[in-house]
Scaffold this motif. Sequence first.
Motif, PDB file in Angstrom:
ATOM      1  N   VAL A 176     -20.598   8.088  12.309  1.00 36.83           N
ATOM      2  CA  VAL A 176     -20.221   8.814  11.098  1.00 36.83           C
ATOM      3  C   VAL A 176     -20.896   8.142   9.914  1.00 36.83           C
ATOM      4  O   VAL A 176     -20.816   6.915   9.744  1.00 36.83           O
ATOM      5  N   LEU A 177     -21.568   8.952   9.101  1.00 37.56           N
ATOM      6  CA  LEU A 177     -22.326   8.428   7.962  1.00 37.56           C
ATOM      7  C   LEU A 177     -21.836   9.069   6.670  1.00 37.56           C
ATOM      8  O   LEU A 177     -21.506  10.272   6.652  1.00 37.56           O
ATOM      9  N   ALA A 178     -21.787   8.281   5.614  1.00 42.65           N
ATOM     10  CA  ALA A 178     -21.402   8.745   4.291  1.00 42.65           C
ATOM     11  C   ALA A 178     -22.117   7.868   3.268  1.00 42.65           C
ATOM     12  O   ALA A 178     -22.519   6.734   3.578  1.00 42.65           O
ATOM     13  N   PRO A 179     -22.276   8.326   2.031  1.00 48.40           N
ATOM     14  CA  PRO A 179     -23.045   7.576   1.032  1.00 48.40           C
ATOM     15  C   PRO A 179     -22.216   6.463   0.389  1.00 48.40           C
ATOM     16  O   PRO A 179     -21.847   6.527  -0.793  1.00 48.40           O
ATOM     17  N   ALA A 180     -21.886   5.434   1.159  1.00 50.73           N
ATOM     18  CA  ALA A 180     -21.030   4.360   0.650  1.00 50.73           C
ATOM     19  C   ALA A 180     -21.365   3.045   1.345  1.00 50.73           C
ATOM     20  O   ALA A 180     -21.758   3.028   2.517  1.00 50.73           O
ATOM     21  N   ASP A 181     -21.179   1.959   0.611  1.00 50.28           N
ATOM     22  CA  ASP A 181     -21.319   0.613   1.159  1.00 50.28           C
ATOM     23  C   ASP A 181     -19.976  -0.090   1.301  1.00 50.28           C
ATOM     24  O   ASP A 181     -19.914  -1.214   1.812  1.00 50.28           O
ATOM     25  N   ASP A 182     -18.913   0.565   0.833  1.00 48.60           N
ATOM     26  CA  ASP A 182     -17.563   0.019   0.930  1.00 48.60           C
ATOM     27  C   ASP A 182     -16.604   1.140   1.285  1.00 48.60           C
ATOM     28  O   ASP A 182     -16.892   2.326   1.058  1.00 48.60           O
ATOM     29  N   ALA A 183     -15.455   0.750   1.815  1.00 51.21           N
ATOM     30  CA  ALA A 183     -14.415   1.721   2.145  1.00 51.21           C
ATOM     31  C   ALA A 183     -13.054   1.062   1.955  1.00 51.21           C
ATOM     32  O   ALA A 183     -12.920  -0.168   2.004  1.00 51.21           O
ATOM     33  N   TRP A 184     -12.051   1.916   1.751  1.00 49.83           N
ATOM     34  CA  TRP A 184     -10.664   1.455   1.715  1.00 49.83           C
ATOM     35  C   TRP A 184     -10.075   1.678   3.103  1.00 49.83           C
ATOM     36  O   TRP A 184      -9.970   2.815   3.564  1.00 49.83           O
ATOM     37  N   HIS A 185      -9.738   0.583   3.749  1.00 48.67           N
ATOM     38  CA  HIS A 185      -9.211   0.644   5.112  1.00 48.67           C
ATOM     39  C   HIS A 185      -7.689   0.712   5.069  1.00 48.67           C
ATOM     40  O   HIS A 185      -7.036  -0.126   4.426  1.00 48.67           O
ATOM     41  N   PHE A 186      -7.142   1.735   5.728  1.00 51.21           N
ATOM     42  CA  PHE A 186      -5.694   1.832   5.883  1.00 51.21           C
ATOM     43  C   PHE A 186      -5.348   1.668   7.344  1.00 51.21           C
ATOM     44  O   PHE A 186      -5.819   2.435   8.199  1.00 51.21           O
ATOM     45  N   GLY A 187      -4.542   0.642   7.658  1.00 49.31           N
ATOM     46  CA  GLY A 187      -4.053   0.449   9.007  1.00 49.31           C
ATOM     47  C   GLY A 187      -2.605   0.879   9.095  1.00 49.31           C
ATOM     48  O   GLY A 187      -1.906   0.985   8.074  1.00 49.31           O
ATOM     49  N   TYR A 188      -2.144   1.144  10.290  1.00 48.10           N
ATOM     50  CA  TYR A 188      -0.783   1.670  10.446  1.00 48.10           C
ATOM     51  C   TYR A 188       0.284   0.589  10.310  1.00 48.10           C
ATOM     52  O   TYR A 188       1.460   0.838  10.544  1.00 48.10           O
ATOM     53  N   ALA A 189      -0.145  -0.610   9.884  1.00 47.49           N
ATOM     54  CA  ALA A 189       0.802  -1.624   9.430  1.00 47.49           C
ATOM     55  C   ALA A 189       1.047  -1.449   7.929  1.00 47.49           C
ATOM     56  O   ALA A 189       1.648  -2.303   7.282  1.00 47.49           O
ATOM     57  N   ARG A 190       0.568  -0.308   7.362  1.00 47.03           N
ATOM     58  CA  ARG A 190       0.780   0.076   5.970  1.00 47.03           C
ATOM     59  C   ARG A 190       0.124  -0.903   5.003  1.00 47.03           C
ATOM     60  O   ARG A 190       0.734  -1.385   4.052  1.00 47.03           O
ATOM     61  N   SER A 191      -1.135  -1.170   5.270  1.00 40.38           N
ATOM     62  CA  SER A 191      -1.930  -2.002   4.378  1.00 40.38           C
ATOM     63  C   SER A 191      -3.140  -1.201   3.931  1.00 40.38           C
ATOM     64  O   SER A 191      -3.650  -0.353   4.669  1.00 40.38           O
ATOM     65  N   LEU A 192      -3.599  -1.450   2.707  1.00 43.83           N
ATOM     66  CA  LEU A 192      -4.772  -0.772   2.160  1.00 43.83           C
ATOM     67  C   LEU A 192      -5.648  -1.833   1.514  1.00 43.83           C
ATOM     68  O   LEU A 192      -5.222  -2.509   0.576  1.00 43.83           O
TER      69      LEU A 192
END
Length: 739
Positions: free
Chosen positions: A230-246
């Motif tokens: 999967v490709l998108a125009p970004a070098d960073d992302a906000w990761h959300f895990g199901y331990a409710r962290s962002l």
Amino acid sequence: MATSVRRTTLTLPTAPVGPDNPLPALRPLDEVHRVDDRVRATLPSDMARQVAHAPLRSVLPVRLRDGYGRDRAPATLDAIVLENDRLRATVLPGLGGRVHSLIHKATGDSADTELLYRNPVLQPADFALNGAWFSGGIEWNIGATGHTTLSCAPLHAARVPAPDAADGGAMVRLWEWERLRDLPFQVDLWLPADSAFLYVGVRIRNPHHLPAPVYWWSNIAVPEDEHTRVLAPADDAWHFGYARSLSRVPVPEWDGADRTYPLRGAYPADYFYEVPDGARRWIASLDAGGSGLVQTSTDLLRGRKLFVWGAGPGGRRWQQWLTEPGTGGYAEIQAGLARTQLEHIPLEAGEEFAWLEAYGPLTADPAAVHGTDWATARRETETRLEAALPRAAVDAAYAAWRPYADAEPAEQLATGSGWGALEAERGGFQLPGTPFDPGTLGEEQEPWRRLLRTGALPDWEPGSSQADPGASLVAPVWRDLLEAAPSTAGAEYHLGVAQWHAGDRAQAERSWERSLRCAETPWALRCLAVADTASGHPARAADRLLRAVQLLLASGTVPPPEADPVLEADPVLEAAGAGQGPGVGAGTGQRAEAAGAPTAVSLAAPPVAAAADPVALEAAEAALGREAIVALLAADRADDARAVLDALRPAIRARGRFRLLRAQVLLAQGDAFAARAVFDEGFEVCDLREGDEALSDTWYAIVERLVTGTDEPLTEEARARARTEHPLPGRYEFRMRPT
């Protein structure tokens, strides 16, 4: 060929959605996509503000949809097909307007290619905000964080003129009244004659006098294997895990793996890409050969996201659960109004959000797409996208569509709910392009239309109200009308629901108590039980729910349970309620006075004027029975919980949810061996909620008791031993986070 729009049908193995739950959704949402104040304090200020903006307290006025099972049979579904020389899109208007299939048609010697993950079955699961949802295709998520309450609901659909109408072009318009936020919306789909891209124009309007919070994410299921990237125009992302962290993470490499490949992680996760301001908005899922689907849009739709199930046992089990054996896996690529799905954006009074999306095939150089240089992979993909569909062409298509967004439907293709017609009549709204015809008003809306026109809500009729109190409306304007209406059992009940939704709990309780003084019903008792639980009175809540079940089971409309060995050994509710305290509601059972054997609560019922719908009765019995059993267990009344469970009809007791409850009751009664036997026999909890760990929690509670043979607190050594000697069977493994 010229673009065509036609109605057809589609046959799929289907598990019916079933009846709605008649109990109003008073409790807070258990939506997993939430973060606490500590996490919110670490976010950028604009994101933190939108994460905190207008969180949804419940799904009222929408009803829960938990009446489905897992027995599938072929069913005929209404469908609408848009087709030109290059693409064929199949839309299911009766199921939230889902784009079920998007076929890139063959050219020369090539074969047709399905661009989406197309689920071969329709299997509801508890993922939507209000329950029933199914995987696959493109869905339109509006309302609040999560899958829309319209996932399995019908939308209005019509043929309308397209921007190329002079050449015979036509669009399919989908529209509805989104009830969580009281906002009308539309989705216009069309295929220009020679286009390899499906265009989708979306508009959300706020016809009210105050700002409204808005949420939108277009969710695209795409095929997944070990080579999918999967490709998108970004070098960073906000990761959300199901331990409710962002948290912000680099793209593509993070925590020792390239996370742009969906199967290179163990657990389900969201990656919300940080697309730079000014960059083109797009996301693509490409296979080993560099081919797949790309989605792009005008700039208003700023967010892009990848959701992965991961390669671990929990994610794999969920994928199997949502389809049939032998079906490949999928990931989701998404596009939304905000950077993350935890945010809501204010839409000012009288204003609208509108944008255009495009979906189509893309082929890029696989060596570049799958190379180690992320910048090169992105650049190659975006260059191929620009060649296939220039950014300027998307902006031009949006400009061409805008004058047609108000075009009136030329031919009705499908009919949605009557709630939009009711709201349009109440507010006098003029909404060009999305007519809410009074002819769509039905039985659900009729009491509220009478309230609107006469100032009085019709009181409950004996019979039908025994199985269903009717849907509640909770917006301030409806609450005001209820407050001025004559006092009846039904009016006070619905007023209490609206007051509870507004946060006025004290007034809600008073309204439900007035409803009970008018007539003792299971519905007001259950609402008061929810209030008792919220205020820290579990014993009183259990008493009220027990009485509510007794009223329902005792009514002349409910057939007695079939003969059952458990019932013969344990008479139905003989002892249940013997320890009730006074004051649980008008007409409730009194405390047993005599010593020795407890006095049974009377099962006598008032005469019933008309028989209730047996399907609705079963839904009510299951809903009230489940809540009563849970409340009785919370109040340490396992024997009463078992009496309620045994009193339910066999078809309900056979459901997986109630098999799980039986294991929990047996464990609470001290019979861990019998509780384990329930798991060993096997069952499926059809309405298991996303993120719910009840199966694994109950299993480990049972095996820990078996290992220790005592109720004493566990040592870490004993806990480890229990997990080693009794691993969780794979069929019950649905955990979405590290344990």
